[in-house]
Design a protein around this motif. Sequence first.
Motif, PDB file in Angstrom:
ATOM      1  N   ALA A 195      -6.690 -17.794 -19.603  1.00 21.99           N
ATOM      2  CA  ALA A 195      -5.278 -17.454 -19.495  1.00 21.99           C
ATOM      3  C   ALA A 195      -4.360 -18.654 -19.699  1.00 21.99           C
ATOM      4  O   ALA A 195      -4.771 -19.808 -19.543  1.00 21.99           O
ATOM      5  CB  ALA A 195      -5.004 -16.840 -18.123  1.00 21.99           C
ATOM      6  N   VAL A 197      -1.260 -20.820 -18.208  1.00 19.42           N
ATOM      7  CA  VAL A 197      -0.886 -21.163 -16.839  1.00 19.42           C
ATOM      8  C   VAL A 197       0.505 -21.782 -16.840  1.00 19.42           C
ATOM      9  O   VAL A 197       0.821 -22.653 -17.648  1.00 19.42           O
ATOM     10  CB  VAL A 197      -1.922 -22.109 -16.179  1.00 19.42           C
ATOM     11  CG1 VAL A 197      -2.093 -23.397 -16.975  1.00 19.42           C
ATOM     12  CG2 VAL A 197      -1.513 -22.439 -14.748  1.00 19.42           C
ATOM     13  N   THR A 270       1.978 -19.953  -9.181  1.00 18.42           N
ATOM     14  CA  THR A 270       1.406 -20.011 -10.526  1.00 18.42           C
ATOM     15  C   THR A 270       1.524 -18.656 -11.209  1.00 18.42           C
ATOM     16  O   THR A 270       1.495 -17.607 -10.545  1.00 18.42           O
ATOM     17  CB  THR A 270      -0.071 -20.461 -10.467  1.00 18.42           C
ATOM     18  OG1 THR A 270      -0.586 -20.600 -11.794  1.00 18.42           O
ATOM     19  CG2 THR A 270      -0.940 -19.458  -9.714  1.00 18.42           C
ATOM     20  N   ARG A 272      -0.141 -16.499 -14.578  1.00 24.23           N
ATOM     21  CA  ARG A 272      -1.254 -16.465 -15.541  1.00 24.23           C
ATOM     22  C   ARG A 272      -1.142 -15.207 -16.397  1.00 24.23           C
ATOM     23  O   ARG A 272      -0.795 -14.134 -15.897  1.00 24.23           O
ATOM     24  CB  ARG A 272      -2.605 -16.446 -14.809  1.00 24.23           C
ATOM     25  CG  ARG A 272      -2.758 -17.488 -13.702  1.00 24.23           C
ATOM     26  CD  ARG A 272      -3.159 -18.815 -14.253  1.00 24.23           C
ATOM     27  NE  ARG A 272      -3.199 -19.846 -13.221  1.00 24.23           N
ATOM     28  CZ  ARG A 272      -4.163 -20.746 -13.104  1.00 24.23           C
ATOM     29  NH1 ARG A 272      -5.184 -20.738 -13.935  1.00 24.23           N
ATOM     30  NH2 ARG A 272      -4.104 -21.668 -12.164  1.00 24.23           N
ATOM     31  N   TYR A 273      -1.509 -15.337 -17.679  1.00 23.93           N
ATOM     32  CA  TYR A 273      -1.512 -14.184 -18.579  1.00 23.93           C
ATOM     33  C   TYR A 273      -2.293 -14.540 -19.843  1.00 23.93           C
ATOM     34  O   TYR A 273      -2.494 -15.712 -20.163  1.00 23.93           O
ATOM     35  CB  TYR A 273      -0.082 -13.762 -18.947  1.00 23.93           C
ATOM     36  CG  TYR A 273       0.779 -14.887 -19.461  1.00 23.93           C
ATOM     37  CD1 TYR A 273       0.754 -15.267 -20.796  1.00 23.93           C
ATOM     38  CD2 TYR A 273       1.599 -15.605 -18.599  1.00 23.93           C
ATOM     39  CE1 TYR A 273       1.517 -16.326 -21.273  1.00 23.93           C
ATOM     40  CE2 TYR A 273       2.365 -16.658 -19.060  1.00 23.93           C
ATOM     41  CZ  TYR A 273       2.318 -17.012 -20.395  1.00 23.93           C
ATOM     42  OH  TYR A 273       3.068 -18.066 -20.845  1.00 23.93           O
ATOM     43  N   PRO A 311      -2.525 -19.677 -23.561  1.00 22.56           N
ATOM     44  CA  PRO A 311      -3.825 -19.001 -23.478  1.00 22.56           C
ATOM     45  C   PRO A 311      -4.842 -19.662 -24.409  1.00 22.56           C
ATOM     46  O   PRO A 311      -4.486 -20.204 -25.462  1.00 22.56           O
ATOM     47  CB  PRO A 311      -3.519 -17.566 -23.931  1.00 22.56           C
ATOM     48  CG  PRO A 311      -2.040 -17.415 -23.846  1.00 22.56           C
ATOM     49  CD  PRO A 311      -1.459 -18.771 -24.049  1.00 22.56           C
ATOM     50  N   MET A 343      -8.976 -15.626 -15.566  1.00 18.64           N
ATOM     51  CA  MET A 343      -7.597 -16.076 -15.413  1.00 18.64           C
ATOM     52  C   MET A 343      -7.509 -17.586 -15.198  1.00 18.64           C
ATOM     53  O   MET A 343      -6.423 -18.121 -15.012  1.00 18.64           O
ATOM     54  CB  MET A 343      -6.923 -15.334 -14.265  1.00 18.64           C
ATOM     55  CG  MET A 343      -6.442 -13.945 -14.643  1.00 18.64           C
ATOM     56  SD  MET A 343      -5.024 -14.023 -15.762  1.00 18.64           S
ATOM     57  CE  MET A 343      -4.857 -12.288 -16.188  1.00 18.64           C
ATOM     58  N   SER A 345      -7.609 -21.428 -16.608  1.00 17.27           N
ATOM     59  CA  SER A 345      -6.939 -21.931 -17.814  1.00 17.27           C
ATOM     60  C   SER A 345      -7.605 -23.213 -18.278  1.00 17.27           C
ATOM     61  O   SER A 345      -8.362 -23.847 -17.551  1.00 17.27           O
ATOM     62  CB  SER A 345      -5.454 -22.180 -17.541  1.00 17.27           C
ATOM     63  OG  SER A 345      -5.306 -23.155 -16.519  1.00 17.27           O
TER      64      SER A 345
END
Length: 403
Positions: A195, A197, A270, A272-273, A311, A343, A345
């Motif tokens: 992910a 971050v 944080t 995440r994605y 990402p 998730m 990074s």
Amino acid sequence: MVATVSLDAVLHKHRIRPTIQALQSEIVQWRRQIHQKPELAFRENLTAEFIAHKLTAWGIPHQTGIAETGIVALIEGHQKGKVLGIRADMDALPIQEENEVDYRSQHPGVMHACGHDGHVAIALGTAKYLQENRDSFRGSVKIIFQPAEESPGGAKPMIQAGVLHNPDVDAIIGLHLWNNLPLGTVGVRPGALMAAVESFDLRVQGKGGHGALPHQTVDAIVVGAQIVGALQTLVSRIVNPLDAAVVTVGEFKAGHAMNVIADYADLKGTIRYFNPQLEKTIGDRLETIVSGICQSYGASYKLDHVHLYPPTINDPAMAELVRSVAEATIETPLGVMPECQTMGSEDMSFFLREVPGCYFFLGSANPYFDLAYPHHHPRFNFDETALGMGVEMFVRCVEKFLA
């Protein structure tokens, strides 16, 4: 109990060639030497000296001092061709090691608790093998020893320093020893593997006062609590349900006494994605939520929102190359694990934004030997059988990409 190096049968089973099997004990020794002397981000001086000493002894040309402590080595095959990059991170974590092993950290409060010592050892083993077998491939292999993955990130400054040029890198690969997968497995998939971050640091400024007279105050704790609740809508109501994302408030500090209304509250968290399109969406809405709630309660705020790593997105063709190599190398019932997203990074993502590449997980957990503690745990350790597997994976990727 810690696994020993009597591993010939295991390595043979996993189709590790005899010349790499013969390197196993050296690779383990290198890893343990590095493990004993862990260093934090951009201070990996002893590690860099160790790497440079080995590269010099093997006659491999290399540059040092890139982005503080980074090193780039170049190994040229028997004729001109494409260039494949291999990246290995070097830094440790601010953790006090609790393992009772003879190679435990000698630096108080610093530990290789994520496997980067193994990454360096695997890259060194790959470099040594390739240098001794340059007639087996054409083109070149550029091995990048990178500082500061754990933060603030060494990949971006290395790229800015030109490590992907002279000669230009056509593609890049890297691996992470992974205690979330059992030994004898490889986690690889096209597209997003890890992910993005982002971090945020928020101070809510209210007006303090007596706990019995709230009408005279602006309660920073109440405002902060409202913000924490509202931030959950970033995922539940703003992000497409088909896109995974996480918003976590990890710190909330406010107040000094039970009968005093706090005048300020500090929140840190944080984001995440996986989907790069969420980069602007979540950040913009974060500011909107904070601003709106603070305004409605008569509070003010200061928000620092930082995009750290994008990402980690694998090129489909390079992911397929790694998958095919893994299937030809690893011999277990589980084998290749395509559903291995996390998730977590990685700043390998910056390299993958510049050139096609693939980052993959190499399973390293072995509960039988008590080698299954999670990453960043003070008792993290891994089955060193994975080191020879990592060298074999890298060498086969080189041979296939540069064929």
